[in-house]
Design an enzyme around this catalytic site. Structure first.
Site, mmCIF file in Angstrom:
data_model
loop_
_atom_site.group_PDB
_atom_site.id
_atom_site.type_symbol
_atom_site.label_atom_id
_atom_site.label_comp_id
_atom_site.label_asym_id
_atom_site.label_seq_id
_atom_site.Cartn_x
_atom_site.Cartn_y
_atom_site.Cartn_z
ATOM 1 N N LYS A 53 0.830 -1.209 0.000
ATOM 2 C CA LYS A 53 0.000 0.000 0.000
ATOM 3 C C LYS A 53 0.863 1.257 0.000
ATOM 4 C CE LYS A 53 -3.813 -2.240 2.492
ATOM 5 N NZ LYS A 53 -4.614 -2.267 3.743
ATOM 6 N N CYS A 75 -1.010 0.856 6.489
ATOM 7 C CA CYS A 75 -1.207 -0.197 7.480
ATOM 8 C C CYS A 75 -2.137 -1.281 6.931
ATOM 9 C CB CYS A 75 -1.830 0.356 8.763
ATOM 10 S SG CYS A 75 -0.871 1.656 9.569
ATOM 11 N N ASP A 76 -2.020 -2.458 7.525
ATOM 12 C CA ASP A 76 -2.963 -3.533 7.231
ATOM 13 C C ASP A 76 -3.154 -4.359 8.491
ATOM 14 O OD1 ASP A 76 -4.326 -5.001 4.748
ATOM 15 O OD2 ASP A 76 -3.611 -6.520 6.156
ATOM 16 N N SER A 77 -4.407 -4.630 8.838
ATOM 17 C CA SER A 77 -4.708 -5.360 10.070
ATOM 18 C C SER A 77 -5.466 -6.640 9.767
ATOM 19 C CB SER A 77 -5.558 -4.495 11.021
ATOM 20 O OG SER A 77 -4.873 -3.329 11.412
ATOM 21 N N GLY A 112 0.250 -4.535 10.381
ATOM 22 C CA GLY A 112 1.482 -4.216 9.683
ATOM 23 C C GLY A 112 1.544 -2.731 9.387
#
Length: 214
Positions: A53, A75-77, A112
């Site tokens: 991203k 971010c990635d959750s 992340g």
């Protein structure tokens, strides 16, 4: 600060912390990224998604004259339960199914983070890291699970819950950084900025829409 996300929760974290970010939603094929990763560890999966991203937004900025310091935050959750990662449920039926599986249990929310620091458009540095926070789920009544899923609120949220809104009724506790449960760790971001000789105060907008001055 540039938030590489359309997540209202992440924007809320920054705005409550005095920052009114420029928002650029990345266009990333997350399924393709995960397919390339194969059997990678869960922490690596969310970190790689965040990095993809960040790279997508950085590419969109290429060729655009920019002066001063820019910080791209991506971010990635995902929720890790019984060794399996789960992202957004998307449907009320899937949301209810997940809640029946996680009610009364603890799971790790992995977020992340990929942060790119630029000066006058040139990359000064990049940092990618995963923050793990333990979420202790309550045991809501079946009627509450159905009602919560029907609101639509958790359908676009990793783990099928929100902490800052209706879902807060059903979370018994958080062990770790609560901001990371909302999708963005402020302590990690502060440490990354410090590594580049940057403080957080210059990014504050205390008289803007964040409302921090009030």
């Amino acid at each position: 600060m540039i938030l590489a996300s359309s997540s209202p929760s992440r924007r809320l974290v920054l705005r409550r912390a005095g920052v009114d970010p420029e928002v650029i939603a990345p266009e990333v094929d997350e399924d393709a990224v995960r397919d390339r990763l194969g059997a990678a560890a869960p922490a690596e999966v969310v970190r790689a998604l965040a990095a993809a991203k960040s790279a997508a937004v950085r590419e969109r900025l290429d060729g655009t004259p920019r002066a001063g310091v820019d910080v791209i935050i991506a971010c990635d959750s995902m929720l890790l339960l019984d060794g399996a990662l789960s992202g957004k449920p998307h449907t009320a039926a899937e949301c209810a199914r997940r809640w029946r599986a996680q009610a009364g249990r603890a799971a790790e929310l992995l977020t992340g983070h990929a942060v790119t620091v630029l000066r006058d458009g040139a990359v000064l540095g990049e940092h990618a890291e995963t923050v793990a926070t333990t979420v202790r789920f309550g045991t809501p009544a079946e009627s509450d699970i159905a009602a919560y899923a029907a609101t639509g609120e958790p359908l676009g949220c990793a783990g099928a819950f929100t902490l800052e809104a209706l879902g807060g009724w059903f979370i018994d506790g958080v062990d770790g950084d609560p901001a990371s449960v909302l999708g963005l760790s402020l302590p990690l971001l502060r440490r990354i900025l410090a590594g580049h000789g940057l403080g957080v105060a210059p990014f504050w907008n205390l008289t803007g829409p964040s409302g921090a001055a009030g």
